[in-house]
Design a protein around this motif. Structure first.
Motif, PDB file in Angstrom:
ATOM      1  N   ARG A   8       0.818  -1.206   0.000  1.00  0.00           N
ATOM      2  CA  ARG A   8       0.000   0.000   0.000  1.00  0.00           C
ATOM      3  C   ARG A   8       0.858   1.265   0.000  1.00  0.00           C
ATOM      4  NH1 ARG A   8      -3.648  -2.919   4.138  1.00  0.00           N
ATOM      5  NH2 ARG A   8      -1.807  -2.544   5.421  1.00  0.00           N
ATOM      6  N   ASN A   9       2.055   1.180   0.581  1.00  0.00           N
ATOM      7  CA  ASN A   9       2.873   2.379   0.663  1.00  0.00           C
ATOM      8  C   ASN A   9       3.465   2.765  -0.684  1.00  0.00           C
ATOM      9  OD1 ASN A   9       4.368   0.095   0.551  1.00  0.00           O
ATOM     10  ND2 ASN A   9       6.002   0.822   1.909  1.00  0.00           N
ATOM     11  N   VAL A  10       3.175   1.984  -1.710  1.00  0.00           N
ATOM     12  CA  VAL A  10       3.678   2.311  -3.046  1.00  0.00           C
ATOM     13  C   VAL A  10       2.533   2.615  -3.990  1.00  0.00           C
ATOM     14  CG1 VAL A  10       4.956   1.434  -5.031  1.00  0.00           C
ATOM     15  CG2 VAL A  10       5.737   0.896  -2.709  1.00  0.00           C
ATOM     16  N   GLU A  11       1.429   1.881  -3.931  1.00  0.00           N
ATOM     17  CA  GLU A  11       0.392   1.939  -4.950  1.00  0.00           C
ATOM     18  C   GLU A  11      -0.692   2.974  -4.656  1.00  0.00           C
ATOM     19  OE1 GLU A  11      -1.118  -1.956  -5.458  1.00  0.00           O
ATOM     20  OE2 GLU A  11       0.789  -2.818  -6.071  1.00  0.00           O
ATOM     21  N   SER A  12      -1.016   3.259  -3.403  1.00  0.00           N
ATOM     22  CA  SER A  12      -2.147   4.129  -3.085  1.00  0.00           C
ATOM     23  C   SER A  12      -1.666   5.314  -2.263  1.00  0.00           C
ATOM     24  CB  SER A  12      -3.231   3.354  -2.321  1.00  0.00           C
ATOM     25  OG  SER A  12      -4.284   4.211  -1.971  1.00  0.00           O
ATOM     26  N   ALA A  13      -1.711   6.498  -2.889  1.00  0.00           N
ATOM     27  CA  ALA A  13      -1.250   7.699  -2.181  1.00  0.00           C
ATOM     28  C   ALA A  13      -2.321   8.228  -1.240  1.00  0.00           C
ATOM     29  CB  ALA A  13      -0.864   8.780  -3.180  1.00  0.00           C
ATOM     30  N   ARG A  14      -3.605   7.899  -1.500  1.00  0.00           N
ATOM     31  CA  ARG A  14      -4.668   8.403  -0.642  1.00  0.00           C
ATOM     32  C   ARG A  14      -4.833   7.581   0.631  1.00  0.00           C
ATOM     33  NH1 ARG A  14      -9.561   8.504  -4.792  1.00  0.00           N
ATOM     34  NH2 ARG A  14      -8.601   6.478  -5.226  1.00  0.00           N
ATOM     35  N   ASP A  15      -4.337   6.367   0.646  1.00  0.00           N
ATOM     36  CA  ASP A  15      -4.428   5.530   1.837  1.00  0.00           C
ATOM     37  C   ASP A  15      -3.436   6.035   2.884  1.00  0.00           C
ATOM     38  OD1 ASP A  15      -4.581   3.548   3.744  1.00  0.00           O
ATOM     39  OD2 ASP A  15      -4.702   1.919   2.292  1.00  0.00           O
ATOM     40  N   PRO A  16      -3.891   6.316   4.122  1.00  0.00           N
ATOM     41  CA  PRO A  16      -2.942   6.794   5.144  1.00  0.00           C
ATOM     42  C   PRO A  16      -1.826   5.790   5.428  1.00  0.00           C
ATOM     43  CG  PRO A  16      -5.076   6.237   6.122  1.00  0.00           C
ATOM     44  CD  PRO A  16      -5.267   6.227   4.639  1.00  0.00           C
ATOM     45  N   ARG A  17      -2.087   4.533   5.107  1.00  0.00           N
ATOM     46  CA  ARG A  17      -1.048   3.539   5.348  1.00  0.00           C
ATOM     47  C   ARG A  17       0.134   3.695   4.395  1.00  0.00           C
ATOM     48  NH1 ARG A  17      -6.042   1.210   5.722  1.00  0.00           N
ATOM     49  NH2 ARG A  17      -6.558   0.017   7.609  1.00  0.00           N
ATOM     50  N   SER A  18      -0.109   4.383   3.283  1.00  0.00           N
ATOM     51  CA  SER A  18       0.972   4.555   2.312  1.00  0.00           C
ATOM     52  C   SER A  18       2.073   5.463   2.835  1.00  0.00           C
ATOM     53  CB  SER A  18       0.415   5.123   1.002  1.00  0.00           C
ATOM     54  OG  SER A  18      -0.156   6.405   1.236  1.00  0.00           O
ATOM     55  N   LYS A  19       1.764   6.249   3.872  1.00  0.00           N
ATOM     56  CA  LYS A  19       2.758   7.151   4.432  1.00  0.00           C
ATOM     57  C   LYS A  19       3.675   6.458   5.448  1.00  0.00           C
ATOM     58  CE  LYS A  19      -0.619  10.935   4.194  1.00  0.00           C
ATOM     59  NZ  LYS A  19      -1.329  11.975   4.978  1.00  0.00           N
ATOM     60  N   ILE A  20       3.332   5.233   5.813  1.00  0.00           N
ATOM     61  CA  ILE A  20       4.061   4.566   6.889  1.00  0.00           C
ATOM     62  C   ILE A  20       5.397   4.057   6.377  1.00  0.00           C
ATOM     63  CG2 ILE A  20       4.025   2.623   8.493  1.00  0.00           C
ATOM     64  CD1 ILE A  20       0.998   2.879   8.562  1.00  0.00           C
ATOM     65  N   THR A  21       6.432   4.366   7.134  1.00  0.00           N
ATOM     66  CA  THR A  21       7.770   3.883   6.828  1.00  0.00           C
ATOM     67  C   THR A  21       8.329   3.179   8.063  1.00  0.00           C
ATOM     68  OG1 THR A  21       8.798   5.947   7.540  1.00  0.00           O
ATOM     69  CG2 THR A  21       8.164   5.779   5.214  1.00  0.00           C
ATOM     70  N   VAL A  22       9.478   2.559   7.870  1.00  0.00           N
ATOM     71  CA  VAL A  22      10.115   1.869   8.990  1.00  0.00           C
ATOM     72  C   VAL A  22      10.490   2.862  10.078  1.00  0.00           C
ATOM     73  CG1 VAL A  22      12.128   0.507   9.671  1.00  0.00           C
ATOM     74  CG2 VAL A  22      10.943   0.008   7.512  1.00  0.00           C
ATOM     75  N   GLN A  23      10.926   4.064   9.660  1.00  0.00           N
ATOM     76  CA  GLN A  23      11.308   5.073  10.650  1.00  0.00           C
ATOM     77  C   GLN A  23      10.099   5.510  11.481  1.00  0.00           C
ATOM     78  OE1 GLN A  23      12.171   5.174   7.440  1.00  0.00           O
ATOM     79  NE2 GLN A  23      14.333   4.557   7.743  1.00  0.00           N
ATOM     80  N   MET A  24       8.909   5.540  10.858  1.00  0.00           N
ATOM     81  CA  MET A  24       7.714   5.953  11.588  1.00  0.00           C
ATOM     82  C   MET A  24       7.299   4.918  12.636  1.00  0.00           C
ATOM     83  SD  MET A  24       5.419   7.596   8.509  1.00  0.00           S
ATOM     84  CE  MET A  24       4.031   7.868   9.587  1.00  0.00           C
ATOM     85  N   VAL A  25       7.366   3.644  12.281  1.00  0.00           N
ATOM     86  CA  VAL A  25       6.921   2.639  13.240  1.00  0.00           C
ATOM     87  C   VAL A  25       7.853   2.552  14.445  1.00  0.00           C
ATOM     88  CG1 VAL A  25       5.748   1.268  11.480  1.00  0.00           C
ATOM     89  CG2 VAL A  25       8.123   0.772  12.037  1.00  0.00           C
ATOM     90  N   MET A  26       9.096   3.024  14.255  1.00  0.00           N
ATOM     91  CA  MET A  26      10.000   3.051  15.401  1.00  0.00           C
ATOM     92  C   MET A  26       9.641   4.166  16.383  1.00  0.00           C
ATOM     93  SD  MET A  26      12.112   0.525  15.014  1.00  0.00           S
ATOM     94  CE  MET A  26      10.663  -0.349  14.376  1.00  0.00           C
ATOM     95  N   ARG A  27       8.744   5.082  15.960  1.00  0.00           N
ATOM     96  CA  ARG A  27       8.338   6.196  16.817  1.00  0.00           C
ATOM     97  C   ARG A  27       6.914   6.033  17.337  1.00  0.00           C
ATOM     98  NH1 ARG A  27       8.497  10.847  12.892  1.00  0.00           N
ATOM     99  NH2 ARG A  27       7.599  11.944  14.707  1.00  0.00           N
ATOM    100  N   ILE A  28       6.373   4.834  17.259  1.00  0.00           N
ATOM    101  CA  ILE A  28       4.983   4.627  17.689  1.00  0.00           C
ATOM    102  C   ILE A  28       4.839   5.039  19.152  1.00  0.00           C
ATOM    103  CG2 ILE A  28       5.398   2.224  18.328  1.00  0.00           C
ATOM    104  CD1 ILE A  28       2.556   1.617  17.339  1.00  0.00           C
ATOM    105  N   PRO A  29       3.853   5.882  19.472  1.00  0.00           N
ATOM    106  CA  PRO A  29       3.762   6.422  20.845  1.00  0.00           C
ATOM    107  C   PRO A  29       3.267   5.363  21.833  1.00  0.00           C
ATOM    108  CG  PRO A  29       1.907   7.175  19.529  1.00  0.00           C
ATOM    109  CD  PRO A  29       2.804   6.426  18.592  1.00  0.00           C
ATOM    110  N   GLY A  30       3.544   5.649  23.083  1.00  0.00           N
ATOM    111  CA  GLY A  30       3.023   4.771  24.133  1.00  0.00           C
ATOM    112  C   GLY A  30       4.115   4.169  24.988  1.00  0.00           C
TER     113      GLY A  30
END
Length: 1006
Positions: free
Chosen positions: A154-176
């Motif tokens: 999804r992070n390649v094919e669909s730009a409107r899907d919010p999941r397409s913005k997710i990268t490895v660097q982002m998941v390392m910053r998951i809050p909590g």
């Protein structure tokens, strides 16, 4: 290959005490087959596995992360076997593991990253120590792996899907926070624990699961993370290995549930990070930040699996056992069918306050399916959760927790110590305790009396055979609470209140004194014998049995044989204790001897057997008077001129004697003897009871008394009918087999009586002076025939006579082996010991001085019996001696408590046997097994079955009906409203609605 290197971290976790040793970024060559590792600090240094084992000791957990790690496991096993062989030969443990006695090097646990012929993944997207990351940081590596392996791209094919913005660097910053289940990171960690626990429970054998996932928290976390390592490493063509060997779980279907939960969380991650960035920017600019409402939506993972578990309970849990799918492996036959997959997840849901009540209700429905469901719940670790919930003040949890605890203790009584810890028993004692009079307080739970009965059962299980539990219940006034509940109309509550009292004072003289000192308590408990519920009457007799010395342990247990009466009641005099014990047995006999229930009559026999053991001298006197009177009456009916009255003059002289003790007033001997005689007559009536178990139990007690009578000095009284019978000599022994009137099943229990047939006995209707006969038993028959019947049943005497002066040694005779009766069937036990029974022999000095006694040998059982009929004895002296001996036994008991009955000091220097010149029976019966009485009761175990049987079973017609299922849900909702309702005025409305819906549930229309 030899030029390849990898970074390895060697972690060792001894089981106890916790200790960690880490290798620090050492360089290791590929392991070879020569049992050596080549480690690079400044140069390559070979280190043998043998030396490594010597340094680290045992037990340990080794984590190997290097290419070809499987080679290490193979070589380590060989080295461990050699090391253990050396230790066995030396006969000592190594100094390094002195604290872990009994551990072997083969018990070490190993986790390896790959097989012997595999290489670690070298992709730049993963850490170099990916296997170690899986074991130590599972959530981070799992999120990284999910993003890299996203099958939808999804992070390649669909730009409107919010999941397409997710990268490895982002998941390392998951809050909590990992420890806060309300945050995204904490919730993912919680779900990960539930998923991996469930996968392990479904995939591994129960023994391996309990060892690795339930005995140590650190080991459990390590192996849960190892399951993730299996999944990740397998996708990179590496197969992790372990000792003990575990099956691969990388493709288990529950991993899809984990992916779904991760996907739902990551879909919210961009918005969460934007909100976090805005907050940090405002804080940096010095602006006051108003906390915005949390936009994170919790996962539906647990709610969905609770729904799946409820579906299983409605359809799979109610399927009859013969129609359900049976498990492939069922250790100890504790699992009756394939268990639900969601059970470990339900256990994790108990940690959530939002889903806790629903999870407990579903769990209570599951354990209600039977003991197999309870065993299954305990095997996955339910106990620490429900134990911790006892500290919760939530009112809505009370009925469900009480129900679950009752089911657990009905199956597994080993939880007594855990219930005692942290004062968890207070939770149930508070519910059982009545509210003060004059207040408007009420227990706001549905079916309050039924739940109070469960609390009484839980507290009784805590006290059973557990002195600390008895003391704990005594300290919080459970005894008084149970007495107060005897005024209720609910039969279940009254029964378990009495049974709780019975378990509290069993083998506990201090609590027995509460009954001995208070006449009001005595009246309250005796009044329960007149209850209209047969269970209450039987429970009251069971309580009186334990009060008088019957064992409260399970009927097939050898922990306690009972005895000791009411123990050492120093608050009352010896005479009052005699009156109390005899009077209590007499009151029970007069109240229930003609009870229509055989269950009540069996408990009455147990109560009388307790008194027979402690006051055997009085019972022998009563039996002698009874048989002599019958013999005298038979002689008169036969027309004998002036028959000898042996009993009358002796009793008159005995009753005229007064006690010499000024502190102890004389007893009404006539009244006491009449009471014991009435008890003996009742036993004889019960010995021909139409119910087989009652007859056999009563026959055991009667034969015990008569066997003592035959061996007593009454046999030497001139003119006694007992002496005429005891002088008979056997030509050949004859052992009659006592057969039950009904068939015996495979488990030793009696089948139903066919046509109400009674127990077959030897005919005793023929009298010496009369030729009349009858098909039934006559109590007016000659005492000689009655005792000859006893001798025939025990194999002691035949019917013919021989010369008295002739000493006869009979050869072994071929006899029919008696059927073995299990204790639960109330079988007959002969009072005479067989060859395997430990004999109590006299002292050597006594044996040397008793050579004038004539021996008669019973060859079948190897029993040597001695008696002397040459020296006549006076009946008055015998009456005084045997009753005084009972009082001496009471003094020993009062001095030493309930264990005094086994003492062999003082006058018992003859090992408890009466000397040849004495008139007493001896503290230990000479030719009678002393452990025959008191009898054991199985009523408590029978009553516990109520809490093992399903109570929520719904008829098949209701389960097939959609209206019925909807009505059940409505009933559950109303019950929850009642349990959480704080408005007393609204309670009648809810209760009326609940009653109407229950009536609709059983309606034919539904």
């Amino acid at each position: 290959m030899s030029g390849l290197y990898s970074t390895t971290t060697v972690m060792v976790y001894p089981s106890q005490p916790p200790l960690e040793r880490y290798g620090s970024s050492t360089r290791v060559r590929l392991p070879s087959g020569n049992n050596k590792l080549t480690i690079d600090y400044t140069q390559y240094i070979p280190v043998s596995l043998y030396d490594l084992q010597e340094w680290l000791g045992t037990p340990c957990i080794y984590v190997w992360e290097c290419s070809g790690a499987g080679n290490i496991l193979t070589n380590f096993a060989k080295s461990a076997e050699r090391k253990d062989t050396e230790l066995r030969q030396a006969g000592s443990q190594p100094a390094q593991s002195a604290d872990f006695s009994g551990a072997t090097y083969a018990d070490a646990i190993h986790l390896a990253a790959c097989k012997a012929n595999q290489i670690l993944p070298m992709t730049p997207d993963l850490p170099a120590d990916v296997f170690t990351c899986c074991l130590t940081s599972p959530i981070e590596i799992a999120l990284r792996y999910f993003v890299l392996q996203d099958p939808l791209k999804r992070n390649v094919e669909s730009a409107r899907d919010p999941r397409s913005k997710i990268t490895v660097q982002m998941v390392m910053r998951i809050p909590g926070d990992l420890k806060d289940r309300r945050t995204p990171l904490g919730e993912l960690s919680w779900i990960f624990t539930a998923v991996t626990d469930t996968i392990a429970w479904l995939s591994f054998p129960r023994e391996i699961f309990n060892r690795l996932f339930r005995q140590d928290l650190l080991v459990a976390a390590l192996f849960r993370n190892f399951l993730l390592a299996q999944r990740i490493m397998t996708s990179y063509h590496c197969t992790p290995m372990s000792i003990p060997e575990l099956p691969s779980t990388h493709n288990h279907p529950l991993w899809h549930s984990w992916d779904l939960a991760v996907d739902a969380c990551l879909a919210q991650l961009p918005e969460l990070l934007e909100q976090e960035s805005a907050r940090e920017a405002a804080t940096t600019a010095g602006m006051t930040v108003t906390p915005s409402p949390t936009i994170y939506k919790p996962s539906f993972f647990f709610a969905q699996h609770l729904q799946a578990f409820e579906v299983w309970l409605e359809h799979g849990g109610n399927v009859p056992r013969h129609l359900s799918i049976q498990p492939k492996q069922s250790p100890n036959n504790t699992v009756a069918r394939v268990p639900p997959e969601q059970l470990p997840i339900v256990l994790q849901v108990l940690l959530s306050q939002a889903h806790r009540l629903r999870a407990l209700i579903l769990l209570s429905r599951f354990v209600d399916l039977g003991p197999w469901a309870v065993h299954l719940s305990l095997s996955i670790g339910i106990f620490p959760y429900v134990q911790k919930l006892l500290q919760s003040p939530a009112v809505e949890l009370k009925p469900v927790l009480i129900f679950i605890w009752a089911r657990i203790l009905a199956v597994d009584r080993t939880c007594q110590v855990d219930l005692l810890r942290d004062h968890g028993y207070n939770y149930f004692a508070q519910i059982l305790t009545p509210y003060p009079a004059g207040t408007n307080q009420h227990l706001v739970i549905p079916n309050a009396n039924e739940h109070r009965a469960m609390c009484a059962f839980i507290l009784s299980a805590l006290c059973r055979g557990f002195r600390q539990g008895q003391s704990a219940c005594m300290s919080i006034h459970v005894f008084e609470s149970c007495l107060a509940r005897l005024q209720e109309d609910d039969w279940l509550l009254k029964s378990w209140s009495v049974l709780c009292i019975a378990q509290m004072w069993a083998d506990n003289d201090e609590i027995k004194s509460l009954f001995a000192r208070d006449g009001d308590r005595q009246s309250q408990l005796i009044e329960t014998l007149r209850s209209t519920a047969v269970e209450v009457r039987a429970a009251a007799l069971y309580a009186f049995g334990t009060l008088l010395g019957a064992s409260a342990t399970p009927i097939d247990s050898s922990d306690s044989s009972g005895g000791g009466g009411m123990g050492a009641q120093l608050s009352i005099t010896e005479g009052k204790q005699l009156d109390l014990e005899a009077g209590l047995a007499f009151a029970c006999m007069m109240t229930v001897k003609e009870d229509a229930s055989p269950m009540v009559r069996k408990e009455l026999v147990v109560v009388i057997s307790c008194v027979v053991r402690e006051w055997r001298g009085w019972f022998v006197c009563a039996a002698w008077v009874y048989h002599e009177e019958i013999a005298y009456q038979a002689a008169l009916e036969a027309g004998h001129d002036d028959p000898t009255d042996v009993v009358g003059p002796a009793l008159e002289a005995w009753l005229r004697n007064q006690s010499d003790d000024e502190d102890e007033p004389s007893h009404d001997k006539g009244m006491l003897l009449s009471s014991f005689k009435a008890l003996f007559e009742t036993l004889q009536e019960l010995s021909v009871d139409p119910h087989t178990e009652v007859a056999l139990m009563a026959s055991t007690v009667v034969d015990y008394i008569v066997a003592l009578l035959l061996d007593s000095a009454f046999a030497r009284v001139p003119g006694s009918a007992i002496s005429r019978l005891a002088k008979r000599r056997p030509k050949a022994p004859r052992l009659a087999t006592r057969q039950p009137s009904g068939p015996i099943s495979d488990n030793g229990k009696f089948g139903q009586l066919n046509g109400g047939a009674s127990l077959q006995r030897t005919d005793t209707s023929t009298s010496i002076g009369s030729t009349k006969s009858s098909n039934g038993m006559k109590r007016s028959s000659s005492v000689a025939n009655a005792l000859r019947s006893l001798a025939s049943m025990t194999g002691l005497l035949p019917s013919d006579e021989t010369d008295e002066s002739e000493h006869i040694t009979t050869p072994p005779a071929e006899v029919t082996e008696e059927p073995t009766y299990t204790p639960k069937s109330g079988g007959y036990t002969s009072p005479y010991p067989d060859s395997s029974h430990p004999r109590t022999l006299p002292d050597s000095a006594s044996e040397s001085g008793s050579s004038q006694h004539t021996a008669r040998t019973r060859t079948i059982s190897g029993l040597a019996m001695t008696s002397n009929f040459e020296n006549p004895a006076d009946a008055l002296d015998i009456l005084e001696a045997v009753t005084a001996e009972d009082m001496e036994r009471l003094r020993l008991r009062r001095n030493r408590g309930t264990e005094a009955d086994a003492d062999h000091e003082g006058r018992m220097n003859n090992n408890g046997l009466a000397r040849p010149t004495e008139l007493t029976l001896g503290m230990v019966a000479k030719e009678v097994k002393d452990d025959v009485l008191p009898l054991k009761s199985g009523f408590y175990d029978w009553a516990v079955e109520y809490f093992r049987e399903p109570q929520m079973k719904v008829s098949r017609g209701v389960m097939r009906s959609a209206d019925g299922r909807h009505l059940i849900r409505m009933i559950l909702e109303v019950e929850l409203r009642i349990s959480s309702c704080g408005d007393i005025d609204a309670m009648p409305i809810y209760c009326c609605l609940l009653r109407r819906m229950r009536n609709m549930l059983v309606s034919p229309a539904i």
